[in-house]
Each structure stands twice: as C-alpha cells, then as structure tokens.
Design an enzyme around this catalytic site. Structure first.
Site, PDB file in Angstrom:
ATOM      1  N   HIS A  66      77.692  42.696 101.116  1.00 17.74           N
ATOM      2  CA  HIS A  66      76.306  43.062 100.801  1.00 17.74           C
ATOM      3  C   HIS A  66      75.553  41.930 100.100  1.00 17.74           C
ATOM      4  O   HIS A  66      74.332  41.958 100.031  1.00 17.74           O
ATOM      5  CB  HIS A  66      76.212  44.405 100.060  1.00 17.74           C
ATOM      6  N   ASP A 202      84.037  45.110 101.671  1.00 16.38           N
ATOM      7  CA  ASP A 202      82.764  44.503 101.277  1.00 16.38           C
ATOM      8  C   ASP A 202      82.939  43.026 100.891  1.00 16.38           C
ATOM      9  O   ASP A 202      82.853  42.657  99.726  1.00 16.38           O
ATOM     10  CB  ASP A 202      82.164  45.309 100.118  1.00 16.38           C
ATOM     11  N   SER A 631      78.134  41.801  91.551  1.00 16.38           N
ATOM     12  CA  SER A 631      78.595  41.953  92.930  1.00 16.38           C
ATOM     13  C   SER A 631      79.146  40.637  93.445  1.00 16.38           C
ATOM     14  O   SER A 631      78.475  39.606  93.349  1.00 16.38           O
ATOM     15  CB  SER A 631      77.438  42.382  93.821  1.00 16.38           C
TER      16      SER A 631
HETATM   17  N1  ARG Z   1      75.985  49.560  95.099  1.00 15.02           N
HETATM   18  C1  ARG Z   1      76.275  48.178  95.326  1.00 15.02           C
HETATM   19  C2  ARG Z   1      75.671  47.321  94.242  1.00 15.02           C
HETATM   20  O1  ARG Z   1      74.593  47.544  93.799  1.00 15.02           O
HETATM   21  C3  ARG Z   1      75.754  47.703  96.627  1.00 15.02           C
HETATM   22  C4  ARG Z   1      76.481  48.271  97.761  1.00 15.02           C
HETATM   23  C5  ARG Z   1      75.922  47.881  99.073  1.00 15.02           C
HETATM   24  N2  ARG Z   1      76.448  48.795 100.055  1.00 15.02           N
HETATM   25  C6  ARG Z   1      75.723  49.745 100.659  1.00 15.02           C
HETATM   26  N3  ARG Z   1      76.325  50.622 101.389  1.00 15.02           N
HETATM   27  N4  ARG Z   1      74.431  49.810 100.511  1.00 15.02           N
HETATM   28  O2  ARG Z   1      76.237  46.341  93.844  1.00 15.02           O
END
Ligand code: ARG
Length: 696
Positions: A66, A202, A631
């Site tokens: 992501h 991811d 992330s």
């Molecule tokens: N929740 C994650 C973050 O803010 C991002 C995940 C991205 N994945 C998704 N399915 N939208 O770091």
C-alpha cells in the site's frame, strides 16, 4: 515497554537495559551511531509518507504494497496492469522508474531546545514567539545542510517545549523491482483493512539508484544501484510468542496529550463529518471506476487513501466512545487542575484547562464545517484544481510577452500531467455530490458564500449547476486550456464558473477570523503550558514525544490479541496460508486469489519458508507502538534481523493515536517468510531472495 515512540539518541539513556532484559542482543551503538554504520542506516522514509528498509548490498528496499501502490498504479495501463497482475523485474534493466519517488536516509539528530528557547520569553505574543523561533530554525537548517548536501529539519516536540534537528539525505532515483498482484498485496481489501485476523501480503520491492560515486542523482540510465552503509539481514528462523520485537520507522502523527474536550469535538463534530464526506466521495468515485479499468487505475490510489481514513475515523469514533477516553482524560485534567491551582503554580498554570475547554467549545461548529470541507478536498480534484491552475493562468495572461514565452512550456507540461489522470464525468459527480452534502450539513460553521447563494438559487442541489458549469468551463477540457495559452484573456478565467466556485471554496478553507486567530493563539499557549505543567507535576514519569514524522523506535514483543474465533491458527498471534485460502471468494473484488497461490497451498510447496511446525505463516501481531507513517517499517528481532514488515493497526485500538491501550493495541505485520515465499515460489523471482543476507 510497548507504549512509547522513542528517539534513537535517547535509547541508551532511557530504554536499552529494558530492551536487553526483553531479549535485545544489540548494543545501542549498533542501533544508532553517528560515526559507524548502524542499523538506522537501513531505515528510510519512503515517498514522504511511509517507511522502508534496505535489504541488500545493492540497494533493494522493502516496503508495503500500500506504500508502493501509487507508483505501481502510475506504472500500470490496462494492457500492462501491474496492479492487477503483479510485476517482477527479471534483471535490473527491467526495473521501472515512476515519475517521482524518493527515499530519505537519516544521518543524525540533536537537541536544540536550549538554543531555540533562549531566544523567547513569556512576554512575547504567540505570534512574535513563532517568528523568533522560525528565524532560529532557518539558521540551524542552514548551518547543518553542508551547502545543500543534506536536508535539515527542525521540529517542535512536547507541544513547543523542546526542539530537535534532523539531518537527512534524499535519493530521487527509486525504481520498482517487484510487486505481488492486488489479490495478494491488498488481499481482504477495505473489509479486512484495520482488522485482525489478517491475511495480506502487503509488501512491494524497490531499488535505490545513485551516481557512480554513490551520491544522490536524478534519474539517469547510467545511475547504478546504491551501495548502502548498512542493510538488514533477514531471518528465516521464525519466532515464538513473547519474543522480543522492535520497530524503527516514521510514525506520522499522534496526539497523546489531546485534551478531553478535543476528543469530544472529534467524536461529535469533526470525525462524523469526515466519515460522511469521505463516503460520498468514495461512492461517486467507485461508480465510475467499476465501469472502466483505465479510470480504475487512475483513481486507485486516491480511492484507497480516502477509504483508509474513512474506516479509520469511524473506528476512532467507535473506540473513543466505547472506551470512554474523554472521561479518562477529563479525570487526569481535573487532577492536573488541582496541581495547577496550588499557590506557586497558579500564576503560570491556573487558567490552562479553562482556556483549553473554552477553545473547543467555541470551535465545535467550525470543526464540523472544516471536516466536511476536508472530506470534499480529499475526494474532489475539482474543488481545488481550477483555483490553483486558474491562478497560474492569470499570472500568465497578465505577463509581458517575454514572461509568457518563459511560462508557456511549463504550463503546458503541468496541464498535460494534471489532465492525464483526470476523468471528467467522475470529477463532475464527485464535486456535485460533495457540494450537496456540504451545503446541507455545514451551515452552522458558515458556508463559503458562493456555495451558499448557489445552493439557495438551486433548491439545495448542485447537480444541474455543476453539469452546466462543466459544459461551459475551460477547466473541463485540456484542449480549451491549451487554446487559452495561445490567446489568453484574463476575463475568461475571472468569469469561469469552476474557477469562481473553487476560488470561493479555497478562500473559505483558509480563512480564519481575527477573533478566532486570537483564540487559537491562546489555545496554543495553554496547550504548551499544559504539557509543561503535566511533566512538572509528574517529575518521575518518563515521557516520550508525540509522533510527527520523525524517526522513532518502539519495542515490545510478539503477542496475541484476546482469542478470536475467526482466526485459523491455534494461537492468535499469527495467521497462516490455510486461513487465506479459507477466505477465498472466486472473482470477488477483495477476496479473490491467484490460482498459482492456491496450487502452492494444495501441494504444500512452501520450501524453506514454512514454519518449523509445517504451516505457511502469513501475518502476525506485536504490541509495538506505531501509527500511520510507520507503514512499511521493519519488525526486527533481538539479533537485529528482519522478521516482518509492519502494515496496519487493529480496529479495537483505534483510539491509539490519543491514548495507548496496553490490553488492545497491536501492530499487524506481514511475516518476512511469506514475503520471500511469494517472491521465490509464487513469482519465480528467487534471484531477488538471493540478493538478501539470509539467517537460516
Ligand atoms: N490501514 C493501513 C494503514 O493505514 C493501510 C492499509 C491499506 N490496505 C487497504 N486495504 N486499504 O497503514
């Protein structure tokens, strides 16, 4: 342990003993040294908003899928759709350069609190104070940049009570090396986002390039892979519950000192507006994305960003309400207020809580308004673009012939690059829907005047008005804009309906009444004093500063969440490929899987990447303290080896940005063995695994 985002220069003093007790075998010098290469040299800020780690002596960088998403989508076309199908460079020649992507290395940091705070005094207004501090910051940045070799950034901590500077080096030639398909890298989609148990691969892989001397350089065919000072070794040995785990990375923003009244404002005014405006944007984007693969690729990244925080903000409303976080904070504040009103403290701290509470009371409706507007700006390019571009075109139109000649080609390029990724029917629908919502819900905060009058004139709906505006505006066509460049008439912009609307929105967005400015200054001062006072009132407690996109270390251990019957694994601190397969829904947008992965599961062809117990690990949990921006951060074991990549937080602990929950807060990471399994067994890219330093 677990709670806290620590500065690297303080780990020796504050945490190293504690970390050793928990299983860390590295010295603090091996983590952060100014003179020798150390672990910190392998950690980079990625693309401005994420973290990544160097994993080979030839500059390979691992981050989240992501985090690479925008670049991957940009490099994709319906014919070469890497987002959908994945991409693996078989050689360095095949690596792909996105338009702009950079990584930032951290060189060193230091405390400049004394230097900066010696320049200010309590008699200064907030405004004067800010000016003086900014001037000193500019000097410090200048002194340490070595003539532009480094980027230096001074930031405030503990709400203006301390200042540190950070020295960085940026590399701007970063290329895509590999990515799994969406069905692995974003498996579970928005349904699983922020949730455990999780089964997402991811990750994505990039490489940093430099000139032949190893210096940063803009993209050039002759650039060579960077030889980094340090790269992380990768562990194939796995781990057990309660093993030590630490994370280094760039957490974006926490607000752990946020007062009770601020939490109430967010729960009742700000976040509901944000959630509602995001959803309207998402629905109107999706309608068009689902009909056209090209549009889908163009808007994939924007959509994902809006959806991510749509779910996050709703999760925050739920968690903050459920855990009664405001009440907890209010109790702390009333205790503090007693201390603050003792004789000696009263002159400085006596009115702090009162001032803070008054500020929030006065700004509730403003915050609702601003969040509807923010939701609109996050979803709609056309809320801001006609204003931004229109201003540039006005400067052009008013310029001399020489000036025009100078600006023309850069404006052409700018227009082409903007309009390349725009789909006007989508933009039209998103803007109209956002305006309908804003005009009906944000009134009490003072609508932008033009929106107000248009809303009255059109019975509250903007659909027809926006449709006509798109027909007549020059901003709804690249050709019309290019024609304008050959024959520029300022009036054409000044009377353009989309320019007028967008100008009005942006002016309103930036407007603060004089009265409000005063309140804000009072609040800022009170908030700074609250933090100062709370630290004075609890002299034995060790505090850590809020996240603000500077490098931090958090340490803790691998540990389960209270058992979740939805999980496939016996223990609830990890998930397995079996669980991935159990979630499989053929052709589903979020839960489809590549046949090849299913086959590998059926034949149990996991190679050396399986856990000793036989299963193929996918994701796991630690109790590290992270937030957005972390992330892509490495999860590192006691020996300093990479065991996973952090990619999410859990919805139960969504209050985490304002209060850390010892019971519930977790980091969700992808197991490095799953990452290597996907590269090697799924993608046939063993050469990339071979580039890494493996600890087996
Ligand atoms: N929740 C994650 C973050 O803010 C991002 C995940 C991205 N994945 C998704 N399915 N939208 O770091």
């Amino acid at each position: 342990a677990d709670e806290g985002m620590w500065f690297l220069m303080h780990i020796d003093r504050l945490n190293h003993r504690d970390m050793q007790k928990m299983g860390l075998q590295l010295t603090s010098e091996e983590i952060y040294s100014i003179n020798h290469s150390s672990l910190k040299d392998a950690i980079v800020q990625f693309g401005g908003g994420c973290t990544a780690e160097i994993v080979s002596k030839d500059g390979l960088v691992l981050t989240n899928h992501h985090c690479g998403y925008g670049a991957i989508a940009e490099l994709s076309t319906p014919e070469h759709d890497y987002l959908t199908n994945g991409f693996w460079a078989r050689s360095k020649q095949e690596e792909l350069k996105p338009k702009s992507l950079s990584v930032r290395f951290f060189v060193r940091m230091d405390d400049v609190s004394k230097r900066i705070l010696s320049k200010v005094n309590d008699q200064m207004s907030e405004f004067e104070r800010e000016q003086v501090i900014n001037r000193e910051i500019a000097r410090i940045e200048q002194e340490n940049s070595e003539g532009g070799k480094y980027v230096v950034s001074v930031k405030s901590f503990y709400n203006g009570n301390e200042y540190y500077y950070f020295v960085y080096q940026d590399y701007n030639d970063v290329r895509l090396v590999g990515t799994p398909p969406n069905s692995i890298g974003k498996f579970g989609g928005d349904t699983d986002n922020w949730e455990w148990p999780r089964h997402t691969g991811d990750f994505s892989l990039f490489r940093v390039y430099a000139d032949r001397e190893g210096n940063p350089a803009e993209y050039d065919e002759n650039n060579v892979p960077l030889k980094p000072k340090y790269h992380l070794p990768v562990s194939l040995k796995g781990f057990q519950e309660n093993d030590f785990a630490m994370i280094l990375g760039y957490p974006g923003r926490t607000n752990r000192w946020m007062p009770a009244a601020g939490i109430d404002q967010n729960v009742n005014f700000a976040y509901p507006a944000w959630v509602e405006a995001s959803k309207v944007g998402m629905d109107n984007m999706k309608k068009h994305m689902d009909q056209n693969q090209q549009v889908k690729l163009e808007y994939a990244s924007k959509y994902a960003q809006v959806a991510n925080y749509w779910k996050n903000r709703q999760g925050m409303i739920d968690a903050l309400s459920k855990h009664q976080t405001a009440a907890t904070k209010r109790a702390e504040e009333s205790k503090f207020n007693q201390w603050a009103n003792k004789k000696d403290n009263k002159p400085r701290f006596g009115k702090v809580i009162e001032t803070i509470n008054r500020y929030y009371e006065l700004t509730n409706e403003k915050s609702r308004h601003d969040n509807y507007m923010m939701g609109m700006l996050r979803s709609s390019n056309f809320a801001s673009l006609p204003y931004v571009l229109g201003r540039a075109l006005l400067i052009y139109a008013d310029g001399t012939d020489a000036k025009k000649a100078e600006l023309k080609s850069s404006l052409k390029t700018e227009i082409a690059s903007q309009y390349e990724k725009l789909y006007l029917p989508l933009e039209q629908d998103v803007l109209a829907a956002e305006l309908n919502l804003y005009a009906s819900k944000a009134k009490a905060g003072g609508l932008a005047p033009r929106v107000d009058s248009l809303s009255r004139a059109n019975g509250g709906t903007f659909n027809n008005y926006i449709k006509q505006a798109f027909e007549s505006s020059i901003f709804s066509s690249e050709e019309k804009l290019l024609t304008f460049l050959t024959n520029p008439q300022a009036e054409q912009i000044e009377q353009d309906p989309l320019f007028l609307l967008s100008s009005d929105l942006m002016t309103r967005y930036r407007y603060t009444a004089e009265e409000q400015k005063k309140e804000e200054a009072n609040f800022q001062r009170a908030f700074r004093l609250m933090v100062e006072g709370m630290r004075k009132a609890n002299p034995k407690k060790i505090y850590y500063p809020d996240a603000n996109s500077t490098l931090r270390l958090t340490y803790g251990k691998i540990t389960a969440l209270p058992a979740d019957p939805r999980n496939d694994a016996k223990e609830n601190f990890y998930t397995t490929l079996k669980g991935t397969i159990a979630k499989y829904k053929p052709k589903d947008e979020e839960f489809d899987l590549p046949q090849r992965l299913i086959d590998l599961y059926k034949t149990k062809d996991f190679g050396r990447y399986a856990d000793r117990a036989g299963y193929m690990p996918v994701n796991f949990l630690t109790n590290n303290d992270i937030t957005g921006g972390n992330s892509g951060s490495p999860v590192i074991n006691g020996k300093g080896e990479l065991i996973g990549i952090a990619f999410d937080g859990n919805i139960e602990a969504m209050a985490g940005d304002v209060i850390f929950d010892q019971q519930l807060q977790r980091t969700i990471a992808v197991d490095i063995r799953y990452v290597l399994f996907i590269m090697d067994k799924f993608a046939g890219a063993k050469h990339l695994v071979d580039e890494m330093t493996l600890a087996e």
